[in-house]
Enzyme design. Structure first.
Site, PDB file in Angstrom:
ATOM      1  N   HIS A   9       5.911 -34.843 -27.827  1.00 13.40           N
ATOM      2  CA  HIS A   9       5.707 -36.240 -27.413  1.00 13.40           C
ATOM      3  C   HIS A   9       6.524 -37.204 -28.260  1.00 13.40           C
ATOM      4  CE1 HIS A   9       3.319 -37.315 -30.951  1.00 13.40           C
ATOM      5  NE2 HIS A   9       2.708 -36.139 -30.824  1.00 13.40           N
ATOM      6  N   ASN A  15       2.120 -41.731 -36.215  1.00 13.53           N
ATOM      7  CA  ASN A  15       3.254 -41.004 -36.800  1.00 13.53           C
ATOM      8  C   ASN A  15       3.988 -41.902 -37.792  1.00 13.53           C
ATOM      9  OD1 ASN A  15       4.101 -39.344 -33.685  1.00 13.53           O
ATOM     10  ND2 ASN A  15       2.966 -38.512 -35.402  1.00 13.53           N
ATOM     11  N   GLY A  22      -4.482 -35.435 -34.684  1.00 15.13           N
ATOM     12  CA  GLY A  22      -4.744 -34.099 -34.181  1.00 15.13           C
ATOM     13  C   GLY A  22      -5.267 -34.075 -32.759  1.00 15.13           C
ATOM     14  N   ARG A  59      -0.660 -39.628 -25.635  1.00 14.24           N
ATOM     15  CA  ARG A  59       0.717 -39.678 -26.108  1.00 14.24           C
ATOM     16  C   ARG A  59       1.576 -38.604 -25.440  1.00 14.24           C
ATOM     17  NH1 ARG A  59      -2.636 -37.640 -30.063  1.00 14.24           N
ATOM     18  NH2 ARG A  59      -1.998 -35.807 -31.303  1.00 14.24           N
ATOM     19  N   GLU A  85      -3.282 -30.964 -29.532  1.00 15.02           N
ATOM     20  CA  GLU A  85      -2.829 -30.753 -30.902  1.00 15.02           C
ATOM     21  C   GLU A  85      -3.925 -30.035 -31.690  1.00 15.02           C
ATOM     22  OE1 GLU A  85      -0.757 -29.986 -32.886  1.00 15.02           O
ATOM     23  OE2 GLU A  85       0.271 -31.766 -33.674  1.00 15.02           O
TER      24      GLU A  85
END
Length: 209
Positions: A9, A15, A22, A59, A85
């Protein structure tokens, strides 16, 4: 031969801030990442995809949607929970420094020694569980769509984990090449004997155009 395209993504707010993002945390794509997702779609325009799969997290879904829109194709998109994730438990949404201070050994193992990583103290998910659920998604897709091009849009740890494991590498090698870059493209081929081979790894050349 089935060809699998894996895209991480686009970069998000968390980020950028250095926060754990997660399996149950999320934040919005940055504007520059929306543009990068569109560039990825244009770069994959000549690939005739039969099906696309994404993590159910926003995302990843948003990135997949931008890619499909720019590809000028009608590509069915299916959400797969197995592509979430890795779960970080109490680390979700926290700065990396938080985990490094409270659980220094597991913070180090997460990044450098995945075979030793034990997240039970903070309610996280281990690599073996991630391998099992993510591999199931890929293998079921390959079985259902033999000899087709398939797109998978997911997350940094999930993608390196499933790719390395499909290539037959052991757990300690999962982090050997680092994480994939945001909106990078990695490609694997799968033959009729279920052998996986690398065609491209962490390709970001399309983002420079």
């Amino acid at each position: 031969m089935t060809r699998l395209y894996f895209v991480r993504h686009g970069k998000t707010v968390w980020n950028l801030e250095g926060r754990f993002q997660g399996g149950y945390g999320d934040s919005a794509l940055l504007e520059e990442s929306i543009a990068d997702a569109k560039k990825t779609g244009k770069a994959l325009k000549e690939v005739a995809f039969t099906q696309a799969f994404s993590s159910p997290q926003k995302r990843a879904k948003d990135t997949a949607t931008y890619i499909i829109e720019e590809s000028d194709q009608v590509i069915p998109l299916t959400e797969q929970d197995g592509l979430r994730e890795i779960g970080f438990g109490e680390w979700e949404g926290q700065l990396f420094s938080y985990a490094e201070e409270l659980h220094p050994e597991e913070y180090h193992n997460l990044r450098s020694h995945p075979e030793k990583y034990d997240p039970s103290a903070f309610g996280g998910e281990d690599y073996l569980t991630l391998i099992e659920r993510s591999q199931q998604v890929i293998k079921e897709a390959v079985k259902k769509y033999p000899n087709d091009n398939l797109l998978f849009v997911a997350h940094g740890v999930t993608l390196i984990t499933v790719i390395h494991s499909l290539l037959g590498e052991n757990t300690r090698e999962i982090r050997s090449k680092g994480l994939l870059s945001n909106t990078s493209v990695s490609i694997l081929d799968v033959d009729t004997n279920d052998n996986y081979s690398v065609v491209a790894w962490n390709d970001t050349s399309h983002l420079e155009k």
